[in-house]
Design an enzyme around this catalytic site. Structure first.
Site, PDB file in Angstrom:
ATOM      1  N   ASP A 262     -10.458   3.689  -1.981  1.00 38.10           N
ATOM      2  CA  ASP A 262     -11.150   2.698  -1.156  1.00 38.10           C
ATOM      3  C   ASP A 262     -12.652   2.736  -1.415  1.00 38.10           C
ATOM      4  OD1 ASP A 262      -8.717   2.173  -0.092  1.00 38.10           O
ATOM      5  OD2 ASP A 262      -9.159   2.917   1.917  1.00 38.10           O
TER       6      ASP A 262
ATOM      7  N   ASP B 137       0.833  -1.201   0.000  1.00 38.63           N
ATOM      8  CA  ASP B 137       0.000   0.000   0.000  1.00 38.63           C
ATOM      9  C   ASP B 137       0.874   1.259   0.000  1.00 38.63           C
ATOM     10  OD1 ASP B 137      -2.035   1.842   0.310  1.00 38.63           O
ATOM     11  OD2 ASP B 137      -3.043   0.710   1.891  1.00 38.63           O
TER      12      ASP B 137
END
Length: 460
Positions: free
Chosen positions: A268, A204
């Site tokens: 997200d 990430d």
């Protein structure tokens, strides 16, 4: 897919509550099958790349069933989209060894594993948080926080069930939740992950963005992802590599080239909203446009399946029932399956209800997602109130999703000419597992508000 000389873990999917006996004809040398559990383990002895075709059989007092399985030994992992569970959208900083073991137990007990779900993945927050040193041992290897006392033992537990395990880190100094990342420790961390026995890595971007001049520059973005991708290829364990940088720098154009097996194409899902429709549509529309970049081993990832009990990514809440209607949940699962997206559930494994399992565990819907041809559905039609997606299948059939984006139940039509088809076609209702009939030029169905008609068309 498995690389030469790497360990294999595979659990034969076989639904049913009665004890079963498993056999495998043509199993490659070096692999062994536990006839009671259906778990295949070992290392393929062959020194050459190639395909190994196996016939699996499961039997009990009610009868028997067989199915082919192909082990493809070569350089490509994730020949079909990964399936499993991730801890983030329900456990956040609360994730622990106990939670991961329980999730593995629930994956078996719920029957999800029998439909192909296999990865049990830790997201952020397993390392030491910022301000709680030491972050690393004397050898430089990353340390876990007190909630994870023995990573290898945890992975041994998960693997003993025939499942796989995954974890998370960042190329930055800190993760998104401000736990220590892998910056300047990439090799030692990746080696540690392999020693612990992990099979999946989510990488990430997080605080690495602060080290970049332009976080949308493809050349800059590729640097940390290629570095870790090159390292993973040298390890003695196959680790599926998920690039999480939110679709920056057109990652779909280079993700595969730097070693990625799947890459996030958007932000997200738990944070992205659409004023008119639930957020998964908004994410799905963007991901669907990227169909030409998906192929076996390289998948567009629009984020997780958020149904059942899910949390709030902004607040790290304990979770509550999804606000999606039943029709929206069917549409969600259908869209992800047609887009050949990784099917990673991120709701509460301890609160799986019958309806959630019904959505997650439909074998014909999953077959569309896992089709070995590896094509992502193409957008045929998209308007304010209609989306039509069509996915070519290995057997020559065509999977088609008719999505009603409007506010009322109405009729939607699959037109053969628009789909590039000719001649009579047998129409199969995928969710209901039944053939509807043969149609010459088109098929029309009534579809509920924000719902889906998922069909598969094959020649008569």
């Amino acid at each position: 897919g498995v690389r030469l000389g790497r360990p294999v873990i595979y659990r034969i999917p076989a639904t049913g509550k009665r004890p079963m006996t498993f056999t495998a004809e043509g199993l490659p040398e070096g692999l062994k099958l536990d006839s009671k559990t259906g778990i295949i383990t070992g290392t393929i002895a062959s020194k050459e790349p190639g395909d190994h075709n196996v016939t699996l059989e499961a039997s009990n007092e009610h009868g028997k069933s067989s199915r082919p399985l192909k082990f493809v030994v070569g350089d490509t992992l994730a020949l079909t989209p990964p399936m499993g569970w991730n801890s983030w959208y329900i456990h956040y900083h609360r994730v622990s060894d106990k939670i991961m073991r329980e999730a593995a137990d629930q994956m078996i007990a719920s029957g999800m594993a029998d439909y192909g779900y296999s990865y049990v993945n830790i997201d952020d927050c397993w390392m030491q948080p910022q301000g709680q040193e030491p972050y690393r041992g004397a050898d430089g290897a990353i340390l876990c926080n007190k909630k994870f006392p023995d990573m290898k033992a945890m992975n041994d537990y998960i693997h003993a069930k025939g499942l796989k395990s995954g974890l998370y880190t960042s190329p930055g100094e800190w993760t998104c939740a401000r736990y220590v990342g892998s910056y300047k420790h990439e090799l030692i961390d990746a080696s540690q992950f392999a020693k612990w026995g992990f099979d999946f890595l989510k990488y990430d971007l997080c605080t690495y963005g602060r080290l970049m001049k332009n976080t949308n520059d493809p050349a800059e973005l590729q640097v940390p992802y290629k570095k870790m991708g090159d390292i993973l290829k040298t390890l003695d364990r196959d680790i599926v590599y998920n690039l999480c940088e939110y679709g920056k720098g057109s990652v779909w154009k280079w993700g595969c080239r730097v070693g990625g097996n799947c890459w996030r194409t958007t932000g997200d899902l738990g944070l992205e909203k659409d004023k008119r429709l639930p957020g998964f549509y908004y994410i799905g529309f963007r991901n669907a446009k990227l169909y030409e970049y998906a192929k076996p081993g390289c998948w567009n990832d629009p984020d997780y399946i958020l149904i059942g009990y899910v949390g709030d990514a902004r607040k790290g809440g304990l979770g509550k029932p999804t606000t999606l209607s039943g029709d929206e949940q069917y549409a969600y699962m259908s869209m992800w399956s047609l887009m050949a997206a990784p099917l990673i559930f991120s709701g509460d494994m301890a609160k799986l209800d019958e309806f959630t399992l019904n959505v997650l565990c439909n074998c014909e819907v999953i077959d569309i997602n896992q089709d070995p041809l590896g094509k992502q559905a193409k957008i045929i039609t998209q308007t304010d109130d209609l989306l039509v997606l069509a996915k070519p299948m290995q057997d020559g059939s065509l999977a088609v999703g008719l999505f009603n984006l409007g506010e009322k139940r109405r009729k939607l039509t699959a037109d053969w000419a628009e789909l590039g088809l000719t001649g009579p076609k047998i129409v199969r209702d995928v969710w209901r597992h039944r053939d509807i009939g043969t149609f010459d030029k088109e098929f029309t169905a009534e579809v509920n508000r924000h719902g889906i008609c998922l069909i598969r068309l094959r020649a008569k």
